[in-house]
Design a protein around this motif. Structure first.
Motif, short mmCIF file in Angstrom:
data_model
loop_
_atom_site.label_atom_id
_atom_site.label_comp_id
_atom_site.label_asym_id
_atom_site.label_seq_id
_atom_site.Cartn_x
_atom_site.Cartn_y
_atom_site.Cartn_z
N GLY A 60 31.40 40.37 29.49
CA GLY A 60 32.01 39.11 29.89
C GLY A 60 31.04 37.95 29.80
O GLY A 60 30.00 38.02 29.15
N ALA A 61 31.38 36.86 30.45
CA ALA A 61 30.55 35.65 30.43
C ALA A 61 29.22 35.92 31.15
O ALA A 61 29.17 36.67 32.11
N ARG A 62 28.16 35.31 30.66
CA ARG A 62 26.82 35.54 31.20
C ARG A 62 26.57 34.63 32.40
O ARG A 62 26.44 33.41 32.27
N MET A 63 26.46 35.23 33.57
CA MET A 63 26.38 34.46 34.82
C MET A 63 25.13 33.59 34.89
O MET A 63 25.12 32.55 35.56
N GLN A 64 24.07 33.97 34.18
CA GLN A 64 22.83 33.19 34.24
C GLN A 64 22.98 31.80 33.63
O GLN A 64 22.12 30.95 33.83
N THR A 85 36.25 46.93 20.99
CA THR A 85 35.57 48.20 21.19
C THR A 85 35.14 48.31 22.66
O THR A 85 35.30 47.37 23.43
N HIS A 86 34.60 49.44 23.00
CA HIS A 86 34.26 49.71 24.41
C HIS A 86 32.90 49.14 24.78
O HIS A 86 31.91 49.41 24.12
N PRO A 87 32.84 48.31 25.86
CA PRO A 87 33.95 47.71 26.59
C PRO A 87 34.17 46.27 26.13
O PRO A 87 33.25 45.62 25.66
N THR A 88 35.38 45.76 26.29
CA THR A 88 35.67 44.35 26.05
C THR A 88 36.30 43.80 27.33
O THR A 88 37.46 44.08 27.62
N THR A 89 35.51 43.06 28.09
CA THR A 89 35.95 42.67 29.43
C THR A 89 35.62 41.21 29.72
O THR A 89 34.96 40.53 28.94
N GLY A 90 36.08 40.74 30.89
CA GLY A 90 35.76 39.41 31.38
C GLY A 90 36.24 38.30 30.48
O GLY A 90 37.29 38.37 29.85
N GLY A 91 35.42 37.24 30.39
CA GLY A 91 35.80 36.05 29.64
C GLY A 91 35.98 36.28 28.16
O GLY A 91 36.70 35.51 27.51
N VAL A 92 35.37 37.32 27.62
CA VAL A 92 35.56 37.63 26.20
C VAL A 92 36.97 38.15 25.96
O VAL A 92 37.67 37.74 25.04
N SER A 93 37.42 39.08 26.82
CA SER A 93 38.78 39.61 26.68
C SER A 93 39.82 38.53 26.95
O SER A 93 40.93 38.59 26.40
N ALA A 94 39.47 37.54 27.77
CA ALA A 94 40.42 36.49 28.14
C ALA A 94 40.39 35.31 27.18
O ALA A 94 41.08 34.31 27.41
N SER A 95 39.62 35.42 26.10
CA SER A 95 39.59 34.33 25.13
C SER A 95 39.73 34.88 23.71
O SER A 95 40.76 35.46 23.38
#
Length: 285
Positions: free
Chosen positions: A167-171, A202-212
């Motif tokens: 997902g998106a990088r919190m830093q 592919t494994h895993p695709t999560t967070g802001g990447v999956s939502a965009s």
């Protein structure tokens, strides 16, 4: 710059002793499948595209391995390898961690972008690498993907992305989150010109990447059993106060609920996507 210039594999010749202490055995000679516990020779696993021959579990690939499996041999040319991550929020230890992953992977960031040929047709590809900060999306990742999309639009060729991300990088805070909008706008412009976009999760695709951008493909594909979703299972269960199905957020679950067009085994991915490209390019081979 060619793929061989980017990736120089430095495999340390580490050795471990057997239980009797009589012989040296090279470390990494065998691999144990995390899904079925099947033990196999690592070289045999690599020959099988890192798919377990016993249970078909798809082990993670580096971006280099993905490129070599997917594109026509010797055709990949990377770009934007000069872009460097900065530390806009002065997050402690962030730069050091990024530099460590750069050394470990040979990448400048968590995505490799460039042009290449797929069964004779030119494409622009972006391959996210989960071995670099878990494929998290910061400003450079978003910029590289956006530039890749724009290059595909300029050339009038299909854009293909393999996503793998936590997902998106919190830093990088909101700077990371705004990459969701930036990449999505570039994809809209790409599509408005009549160009194809294929997203392969592919494994895993999560967070802001999956939502965009991962979910915006004209055709959305995924590898078997890939974890795909926005929030985590526990967060969702606590929010809706319900127990979720065991296969929730798997590629197969998404396919059954209309969020994917197909789940494609790794062994069939090149042929499947190559056929889709031939059907859509303006001057197919």
């Amino acid at each position: 710059m060619s793929i061989r210039d980017i990736f120089k594999k430095n495999k340390p010749n580490r050795k471990t002793m057997t239980s009797k202490g009589q012989h040296d055995v090279p470390e990494g000679i065998v691999t144990k499948c995390p899904e079925c516990n099947h033990v196999m020779l690592t070289k045999d696993l690599q020959k099988n595209q890192k798919v377990c021959p016993n249970c078909q579990y798809h082990h993670k690939l580096t971006s280099q391995e993905r490129i070599e499996d997917f594109l026509d041999e010797g055709t990949f040319e990377s770009f934007d390898d000069h872009l460097q991550t900065v530390n806009p929020l002065n997050f402690p230890g962030y730069v050091e961690k990024v530099k460590s992953d750069m050394k470990k992977t040979g990448l400048n960031e968590a995505v490799l972008t460039g042009t290449g040929m797929l069964e004779g047709n030119k494409v622009v590809v972006a391959v996210m690498d989960s071995f670099f900060r878990m494929g998290s999306m910061g400003s450079v990742v978003g910029e590289k993907i956006t530039r890749a999309i724009e290059k595909a639009t300029e050339l009038g060729v299909p854009f293909i992305i393999f996503t793998a991300s936590g997902g998106a990088r919190m830093q990088e805070g909101v700077i990371s989150l705004m990459q969701m909008a930036k990449t999505s706008v570039a994809l809209e412009r790409h599509g408005a010109k009549g160009n194809l976009f294929i997203s392969i999760m592919t494994h895993p695709t999560t967070g802001g990447v999956s939502a965009s951008f991962a979910s915006l493909g004209d055709i959305n594909l995924a590898e078997p059993q890939a974890l795909i979703g926005f929030a985590g299972r526990r967060v969702i269960e606590q929010t809706v106060r319900e127990k979720l199905p065991n296969d929730f957020q798997t590629a197969e679950f998404l396919l059954a609920h209309g969020q994917l067009d197909a789940v494609v085994p790794r062994s069939d991915m090149r042929k499947t996507v190559g056929t889709l490209v031939k059907l859509h390019v303006k001057e197919a081979v």
